[in-house]
Design an enzyme around this catalytic site. Structure first.
Site, PDB file in Angstrom:
ATOM      1  CE  LYS A  16      -0.966   0.205   4.928  1.00 61.66           C
ATOM      2  NZ  LYS A  16      -0.052  -1.050   5.513  1.00 61.66           N
ATOM      3  CB  THR A  17       4.121   2.204   1.286  1.00 58.61           C
ATOM      4  OG1 THR A  17       3.797   1.942   2.813  1.00 58.61           O
ATOM      5  CG2 THR A  17       5.041   3.351   1.328  1.00 58.61           C
ATOM      6  CB  VAL A  18       4.635   0.521  -3.678  1.00 62.56           C
ATOM      7  CG1 VAL A  18       4.990   0.593  -5.175  1.00 62.56           C
ATOM      8  CG2 VAL A  18       5.958   0.103  -2.941  1.00 62.56           C
ATOM      9  CE  LYS A  33       2.419   4.044   7.859  1.00 65.10           C
ATOM     10  NZ  LYS A  33       2.755   2.934   7.408  1.00 65.10           N
ATOM     11  N   GLY A 103      -0.424  -0.818   8.622  1.00 63.60           N
ATOM     12  CA  GLY A 103      -1.172  -2.269   8.617  1.00 63.60           C
ATOM     13  C   GLY A 103      -2.442  -2.312   8.334  1.00 63.60           C
TER      14      GLY A 103
END
Length: 211
Positions: A16-18, A33, A103
């Site tokens: 999800k970060t990518v 974030k 998460g």
């Protein structure tokens, strides 16, 4: 375009970060974030700064930076920090803002509050990132039910990994949600390869369909 969209996942380490980096880059917006757990390696904000192509200042600082790569509630306890839900009010900006959780939905921030509780307060639209690998049907459908139980608006599912057509179809049909697209594993992973994959794999108008 002044949209604020939350990116969450069915689990940790699913990509999800990518996705958030590629999404924020396509929107030419901001990324935030609010809680980072784990500082020994490249943080998620640093990953986004490297891959998104956003100008300096568009990756906003975290509210909490916690040392250990654990659930935020436990990492905060080890650091002697008390995470306060009231500190996590999202910023209002003139351009789109992509907010990434840590998460999955039920990850605790402290002994009383989970991320889903914050998302319920915010009432911002959510994109749910899900693996295409084995086990994803259960995790993804449970996450969809949890969002709906709180009346949190769900834009749709962004799949991560190689195409598994029947799995993706099953989630979309049982969950009653749109498939926004799919981000394959990229090698090498660079800002250029990520941007190309986002453009080819997603309809920006569809995934930016928040409020």
């Amino acid at each position: 375009m002044t949209k604020r969209i939350v990116v969450t996942g069915t689990d940790t380490g699913i990509g999800k970060t990518v996705f958030s980096a590629g999404f924020a880059g396509l929107l030419d917006g901001f990324y935030w974030k609010p809680v980072q757990s784990g500082l020994d390696e490249e943080t998620d904000s640093e990953v986004v700064a490297r891959l998104s192509g956003l100008p300096d200042g568009r990756v906003l600082p975290e509210v909490y930076r916690l040392t250990m790569p654990l659930s935020p509630h436990r990492s905060a306890e080890i650091d002697g920090v008390a995470i306060e839900a009231d500190d996590l009010s999202f910023p209002v900006l003139p351009t789109p803002l992509v907010i990434e959780g840590a998460g999955g939905l039920m990850v605790p921030l402290n002994r009383q509050t989970r991320f889903i509780d914050i998302f319920e307060q915010w009432r911002l639209p959510v994109i749910l990132c899900a693996r295409t690998a084995l086990g994803t049907i259960n995790h993804t459908l449970l996450s969809i039910e949890a969002l709906r139980a709180r009346s949190i608006p769900l834009i749709g599912i962004a799949f991560m990994g190689e195409e598994v057509a029947d799995t993706q179809r099953t989630i979309v049909e049982f969950g009653g949600v749109p498939q926004l697209g799919r981000l394959p594993h990229l090698g090498p992973l660079t800002g250029e390869t990520l941007r190309d994959a986002m453009i080819s794999g997603f309809d920006l108008a569809m995934i930016a369909g928040g409020d």
